[in-house]
Enzyme design. Structure first.
Site, PDB file in Angstrom:
ATOM      1  N   CYS A  84      -8.257  -4.736  -0.650  1.00  0.00           N
ATOM      2  CA  CYS A  84      -7.020  -4.817   0.112  1.00  0.00           C
ATOM      3  C   CYS A  84      -7.261  -4.142   1.461  1.00  0.00           C
ATOM      4  CB  CYS A  84      -5.915  -4.096  -0.657  1.00  0.00           C
ATOM      5  SG  CYS A  84      -4.354  -3.999   0.245  1.00  0.00           S
TER       6      CYS A  84
ATOM      7  N   CYS B  18       4.991   8.561  10.824  1.00  0.00           N
ATOM      8  CA  CYS B  18       3.541   8.461  10.647  1.00  0.00           C
ATOM      9  C   CYS B  18       2.730   9.559  11.341  1.00  0.00           C
ATOM     10  CB  CYS B  18       3.053   7.097  11.106  1.00  0.00           C
ATOM     11  SG  CYS B  18       1.306   6.857  10.688  1.00  0.00           S
TER      12      CYS B  18
ATOM     13  N   ARG C 243       4.738  -0.513  -7.112  1.00  0.00           N
ATOM     14  CA  ARG C 243       3.856   0.640  -6.982  1.00  0.00           C
ATOM     15  C   ARG C 243       4.617   1.906  -6.628  1.00  0.00           C
ATOM     16  NH1 ARG C 243       0.019  -1.316  -3.595  1.00  0.00           N
ATOM     17  NH2 ARG C 243      -0.768  -2.358  -5.429  1.00  0.00           N
TER      18      ARG C 243
ATOM     19  N   CYS D 253       1.123  -7.666  -0.137  1.00  0.00           N
ATOM     20  CA  CYS D 253       1.587  -6.361  -0.624  1.00  0.00           C
ATOM     21  C   CYS D 253       2.540  -5.837   0.441  1.00  0.00           C
ATOM     22  CB  CYS D 253       0.397  -5.419  -0.791  1.00  0.00           C
ATOM     23  SG  CYS D 253       0.895  -3.714  -1.143  1.00  0.00           S
TER      24      CYS D 253
ATOM     25  N   CYS E 210       5.892   4.739  15.006  1.00  0.00           N
ATOM     26  CA  CYS E 210       6.514   4.846  13.686  1.00  0.00           C
ATOM     27  C   CYS E 210       6.869   6.314  13.404  1.00  0.00           C
ATOM     28  CB  CYS E 210       5.568   4.309  12.615  1.00  0.00           C
ATOM     29  SG  CYS E 210       4.842   2.709  13.063  1.00  0.00           S
TER      30      CYS E 210
ATOM     31  N   CYS F 201      -8.201  -0.111  -1.272  1.00  0.00           N
ATOM     32  CA  CYS F 201      -7.411  -0.487  -0.101  1.00  0.00           C
ATOM     33  C   CYS F 201      -7.841   0.313   1.117  1.00  0.00           C
ATOM     34  CB  CYS F 201      -5.935  -0.231  -0.397  1.00  0.00           C
ATOM     35  SG  CYS F 201      -4.878  -0.647   0.997  1.00  0.00           S
TER      36      CYS F 201
ATOM     37  N   CYS G 238      -3.166   6.122  16.833  1.00  0.00           N
ATOM     38  CA  CYS G 238      -2.478   4.832  16.863  1.00  0.00           C
ATOM     39  C   CYS G 238      -1.435   4.802  17.988  1.00  0.00           C
ATOM     40  CB  CYS G 238      -1.805   4.576  15.519  1.00  0.00           C
ATOM     41  SG  CYS G 238      -1.036   2.947  15.415  1.00  0.00           S
TER      42      CYS G 238
HETATM   43  N1  SAM Z   1      -1.245   0.646  10.846  1.00  0.00           N
HETATM   44  C1  SAM Z   1      -0.976  -0.222   9.789  1.00  0.00           C
HETATM   45  C2  SAM Z   1       0.485  -0.525   9.594  1.00  0.00           C
HETATM   46  O1  SAM Z   1       1.318   0.204  10.088  1.00  0.00           O
HETATM   47  O2  SAM Z   1       0.792  -1.517   8.954  1.00  0.00           O
HETATM   48  C3  SAM Z   1      -1.566   0.227   8.455  1.00  0.00           C
HETATM   49  C4  SAM Z   1      -1.538   1.664   8.059  1.00  0.00           C
HETATM   50  S1  SAM Z   1       0.080   2.387   7.810  1.00  0.00           S
HETATM   51  C5  SAM Z   1      -0.293   4.090   7.686  1.00  0.00           C
HETATM   52  C6  SAM Z   1       0.516   1.860   6.160  1.00  0.00           C
HETATM   53  C7  SAM Z   1       1.854   2.262   5.612  1.00  0.00           C
HETATM   54  O3  SAM Z   1       1.824   3.612   5.186  1.00  0.00           O
HETATM   55  C8  SAM Z   1       3.037   2.225   6.547  1.00  0.00           C
HETATM   56  O4  SAM Z   1       3.521   0.939   6.711  1.00  0.00           O
HETATM   57  C9  SAM Z   1       4.041   3.119   5.829  1.00  0.00           C
HETATM   58  O5  SAM Z   1       4.891   2.361   5.005  1.00  0.00           O
HETATM   59  C10 SAM Z   1       3.147   4.036   4.996  1.00  0.00           C
HETATM   60  N2  SAM Z   1       3.283   5.426   5.461  1.00  0.00           N
HETATM   61  C11 SAM Z   1       2.755   5.954   6.579  1.00  0.00           C
HETATM   62  N3  SAM Z   1       3.103   7.246   6.733  1.00  0.00           N
HETATM   63  C12 SAM Z   1       3.877   7.561   5.673  1.00  0.00           C
HETATM   64  C13 SAM Z   1       4.561   8.753   5.280  1.00  0.00           C
HETATM   65  N4  SAM Z   1       4.523   9.858   6.012  1.00  0.00           N
HETATM   66  N5  SAM Z   1       5.276   8.728   4.142  1.00  0.00           N
HETATM   67  C14 SAM Z   1       5.322   7.592   3.388  1.00  0.00           C
HETATM   68  N6  SAM Z   1       4.697   6.449   3.718  1.00  0.00           N
HETATM   69  C15 SAM Z   1       3.994   6.415   4.847  1.00  0.00           C
HETATM   70  C1  DTB Z   2       1.745   2.122   1.139  1.00  0.00           C
HETATM   71  O1  DTB Z   2       2.823   1.535   0.967  1.00  0.00           O
HETATM   72  N1  DTB Z   2       1.563   3.419   1.024  1.00  0.00           N
HETATM   73  C2  DTB Z   2       0.192   3.786   1.321  1.00  0.00           C
HETATM   74  C3  DTB Z   2      -0.471   2.408   1.543  1.00  0.00           C
HETATM   75  N2  DTB Z   2       0.631   1.500   1.441  1.00  0.00           N
HETATM   76  C4  DTB Z   2      -1.281   2.155   2.741  1.00  0.00           C
HETATM   77  C5  DTB Z   2       0.084   4.746   2.445  1.00  0.00           C
HETATM   78  C6  DTB Z   2       0.912   5.982   2.277  1.00  0.00           C
HETATM   79  C7  DTB Z   2       0.599   6.869   3.402  1.00  0.00           C
HETATM   80  C8  DTB Z   2       1.207   8.216   3.271  1.00  0.00           C
HETATM   81  C9  DTB Z   2       0.895   9.086   4.436  1.00  0.00           C
HETATM   82  C10 DTB Z   2      -0.555   9.334   4.641  1.00  0.00           C
HETATM   83  O2  DTB Z   2      -1.278   9.699   3.678  1.00  0.00           O
HETATM   84  O3  DTB Z   2      -1.021   9.239   5.773  1.00  0.00           O
HETATM   85 FE1  SF4 Z   3       0.170   3.207  13.519  1.00  0.00          FE
HETATM   86 FE2  SF4 Z   3       1.052   4.753  11.558  1.00  0.00          FE
HETATM   87 FE3  SF4 Z   3       2.656   2.932  12.608  1.00  0.00          FE
HETATM   88 FE4  SF4 Z   3       0.544   2.129  11.109  1.00  0.00          FE
HETATM   89  S1  SF4 Z   3       2.323   3.300  10.422  1.00  0.00           S
HETATM   90  S2  SF4 Z   3       1.228   1.284  13.054  1.00  0.00           S
HETATM   91  S3  SF4 Z   3      -0.925   3.744  11.645  1.00  0.00           S
HETATM   92  S4  SF4 Z   3       1.818   4.709  13.683  1.00  0.00           S
END
Ligand code: SAM
Ligand code: DTB
Ligand code: SF4
Length: 322
Positions: free
Chosen positions: A127, A58, A259, A187, A55, A95, A51
């Site tokens: 979702c 992430c 959730r 959501c 973030c 989802c 990506c």
């Molecule tokens: N790329 C899209 C976005 O950012 O909206 C969708 C996927 S993103 C991985 C979905 C959500 O996962 C993020 O908005 C974040 O709140 C959650 N998330 C990602 N990494 C995480 C982590 N290490 N710990 C907790 N939540 C996480």
């Molecule tokens: C949300 O709030 N938590 C989920 C879902 N929406 C997409 C994702 C959590 C991701 C945790 C890190 C991972 O597994 O990559």
């Molecule tokens: Fe990309 Fe992760 Fe940010 Fe979603 S949360 S936009 S997958 S870097």
């Protein structure tokens, strides 16, 4: 349902002694929901890693070396097989996550629309969480049968630029507005444990609770600190911070699915039970979230059995309106 909460009111609720807060949340929870029912969602990462966003939490951001194996968009059949499995395991919602900055109008999006149709056909609430959406894309997803779209605020407006610089808080709000306009259930929630203050947490709840309508679901995630990300050394968020967050969200958004999301693997049964007591009524089930581990189905079923909880059936709200 109140959408005119003030920051001060939310702060008063949040700052109460913990057991008062939980008692109040549990009381509100019982007025609006069946406290023994928990909505169970299964996540699947349909496009992993690579990506372009930054973030800080992430593991899927291309710029951090997290050792994650990236893959392109999965095939529709593969996804539908996973959805069947999720249904058989008692999930009512499926989802699909994609590590995109935004959805683009290309062949991948056409494939996603096929996935949405297919999963909806299986009888699951579908979702997606795929980054920013235009109004038009939201409409197409709705037509294909999308039930909900996940787009988290992630953190409060004031803390936002310490966590993400490649898009703005307003970009997030804009996508959420597009989702709502298309008649898709919103959501949206966030993550705690990223160095934010209590005021920042309260600020995030305030933004959610003062949207034109409360989100249908609010995920509360504890940061999963992944090696290689800028937040790799963050300390695990105290469980009682999760409880405080969940309880406050429950009180200000009484009918929303709250959730208990990322972070359950580090929590004991007693700690999770306390979150349900505080008004959490949804979880992600299955041994993987998007890329990180999560308790398996069997463990969760044992927990449900122990606590007397039942998985909620799909489309319950719609059925009750008929
Ligand atoms: N790329 C899209 C976005 O950012 O909206 C969708 C996927 S993103 C991985 C979905 C959500 O996962 C993020 O908005 C974040 O709140 C959650 N998330 C990602 N990494 C995480 C982590 N290490 N710990 C907790 N939540 C996480
Ligand atoms: C949300 O709030 N938590 C989920 C879902 N929406 C997409 C994702 C959590 C991701 C945790 C890190 C991972 O597994 O990559
Ligand atoms: Fe990309 Fe992760 Fe940010 Fe979603 S949360 S936009 S997958 S870097």
């Amino acid at each position: 349902m109140r959408t005119d909460w003030t920051i001060d009111e939310i702060k008063q609720i949040y700052q109460q002694p913990l057991l008062e807060l939980v008692y109040q949340a549990a009381t509100v929870h019982r007025q609006y929901n069946d406290p023994n029912e928990v909505q169970v969602s299964t996540l699947l990462s349909v496009k992993t890693g690579g990506c372009p966003e930054d973030c800080a939490y992430c593991p899927q951001a291309a710029r951090y070396q997290t050792g994650l194996k990236a893959h392109k968009l999965l095939e529709v059949d593969e996804v539908l097989a996973k959805a069947q499995e999720a249904k058989a395991n008692g999930s009512s919602r499926f989802c699909m996550g994609a590590a995109w900055r935004e959805v683009r109008d290309n062949r991948d999006f056409d494939k996603v629309l096929e996935m949405v149709k297919g999963v909806n056909g299986i009888g699951l609430e579908v979702c997606c969480t795929m980054g920013m959406l235009t109004e038009e894309q939201a409409n197409k997803l709705k037509e294909a049968g999308l039930y909900a779209y996940n787009h988290n605020l992630d953190t409060s407006e004031e803390h936002y630029d310490k966590i993400i610089t490649t898009r703005t808080f307003d970009d997030r709000l804009n996508t959420i507005a597009n989702v709502r306009k298309a008649g898709i259930s919103v959501c949206s929630g966030g993550i705690i444990g990223m160095g934010e203050s209590h005021d920042a947490r309260i600020g995030m709840i305030h933004t959610l609770a003062t949207m034109p309508e409360h989100p249908g679901s609010v995920p509360v995630n504890a940061l999963v600190a992944v090696e290689g990300t800028p937040l790799e050394n963050m300390q695990r968020v105290p469980v009682f911070d999760m409880v405080r967050m969940i309880a406050t969200v429950r009180i200000v958004m009484p009918q929303t699915k709250v959730r208990l999301s990322a972070g359950r693997l580090d929590m004991s049964l007693a700690e999770q039970a306390f979150c349900f007591m505080a008004g959490a009524n949804s979880i992600f089930a299955g041994d993987k979230l998007l890329t990180t581990p999560n308790p398996g189905f069997a463990d969760d079923m044992a927990m449900f059995e122990l606590l007397g909880l039942r998985p909620m059936e799909a489309f319950k709200q719609e059925k009750e309106l008929v």
